[in-house]
Design a protein around this motif. Structure first.
Motif: not given
Length: 303
Positions: A4-10, A45-55, A191-196
């Motif tokens: 991912l090529v990003l300009i990491v800024s605010s 920064p992190q990716m978060v998984a939501l695990c459920s057998n229902s939407e 997520a890592h580069k943009t602190n998201s």
């Protein structure tokens, strides 16, 4: 691996530590889906998984972040501020895959249309290099792209908006295995580069374990548990053992979670490197062993 090529800024004029905090939240979404007494804290920064057998809980979380529903009790904060501050403009902080439509005849026009009114979004020129490794060109007709390519384009545009919270939903499940790996790595890099904070769901346990830092397990409208998987060295599997003599206590200490026992059969979810478990399965009284990928239902029984 796609980089991912990003300009990491605010993201919002000055640097913000991205976060989503729910405190004993009971929420009724516009769709009727609910969250009941949910407390969690997601820090970038992190990716978060939501695990459920229902939407339903995944749908409710998305609508909560997009201010589509009613908070009955508790509170929710995004980036340290009350969600109410974003009531009329949640898109200032949150980008949602399901709400991103491809408008415009060409790829270039679709990018322009999605980002034109959003401060700090990448320009078309900055976004196009992310699409090149996917074989998607600026002058391609959107209608001429395959369904999977349109999903890839929507995800890349979603990242180009540079919001601090990204809700992917089950978008990764709509891709082939190879594309899922490529796009998943792209999103993790974002997520890592943009602190998201990036939230996603999946019907595939290995997808959640491969990309998430934390998995949150839901039963109906309630959050039942959270699991940090950063130190995990394998993918969860379900083991069915026919016969006797399995040292269950030892297996549980090594990462087994019992799912069911019968007179001559034991079934459990195993977390970790399956190679470490194999010596326990070599008992002469064990007549058959089946090792399969864990399902979402197996995960919810264990966690």
């Amino acid at each position: 691996m796609l980089k991912l090529v990003l300009i990491v800024s605010s993201l919002m004029g000055e640097w913000i530590v991205s976060s989503v905090v729910l405190n004993n939240l009971t929420f009724e979404a516009k769709s009727g889906a609910e969250l009941e007494e949910v407390s969690l804290g997601l820090m970038a920064p992190q990716m978060v998984a939501l695990c459920s057998n229902s939407e339903a809980p995944v749908q409710a979380l998305e609508q909560l972040l997009m201010n589509q529903g009613k908070v009955i009790e508790g509170s929710v904060q995004i980036n340290g501020g009350d969600l109410g501050q974003l009531r009329h403009h949640p898109e200032q902080a949150v980008a949602s895959f399901s709400r991103l439509a491809l408008k415009g005849k060409t790829v270039e026009r679709a990018i322009h249309h999605a980002s034109r009114h959003l401060k700090d979004a990448l320009t078309v020129e900055q976004t196009l290099p992310m699409l090149a490794p996917l074989g998607i060109k600026h002058d391609d007709k959107v209608a001429g792209l395959t369904a999977a390519q349109q999903v890839e384009l929507r995800i890349v545009i979603l990242l180009a908006l540079r919001r601090s919270v990204v809700f992917l939903g089950d978008a990764l499940d709509q891709l082939t295995a190879a594309a899922r790996q490529t796009i998943g790595n792209l999103v993790a890099d974002y997520a890592h580069k943009t602190n998201s904070v990036v939230l996603f769901s999946s019907s595939d346990v290995s997808t959640m374990m491969r990309f998430a830092k934390t998995i949150y397990y839901f039963s109906g409208s309630r959050l039942t548990s959270a699991r940090d998987i950063t130190a995990n060295d394998g993918v969860d599997c379900t083991v069915t053992v026919t016969g006797t003599g399995l040292p269950i206590d030892v297996a549980m200490k090594m990462g087994a979670h019992m799912l069911g026992e019968a007179a001559n059969q034991t079934r459990f979810l195993y977390t970790g490197n399956i190679q470490a478990l194999l010596p326990l399965l070599e008992q002469s009284t064990i007549t058959d062993v089946r090792i399969e990928d864990a399902t979402v239902d197996d995960e919810l029984m264990a966690y």
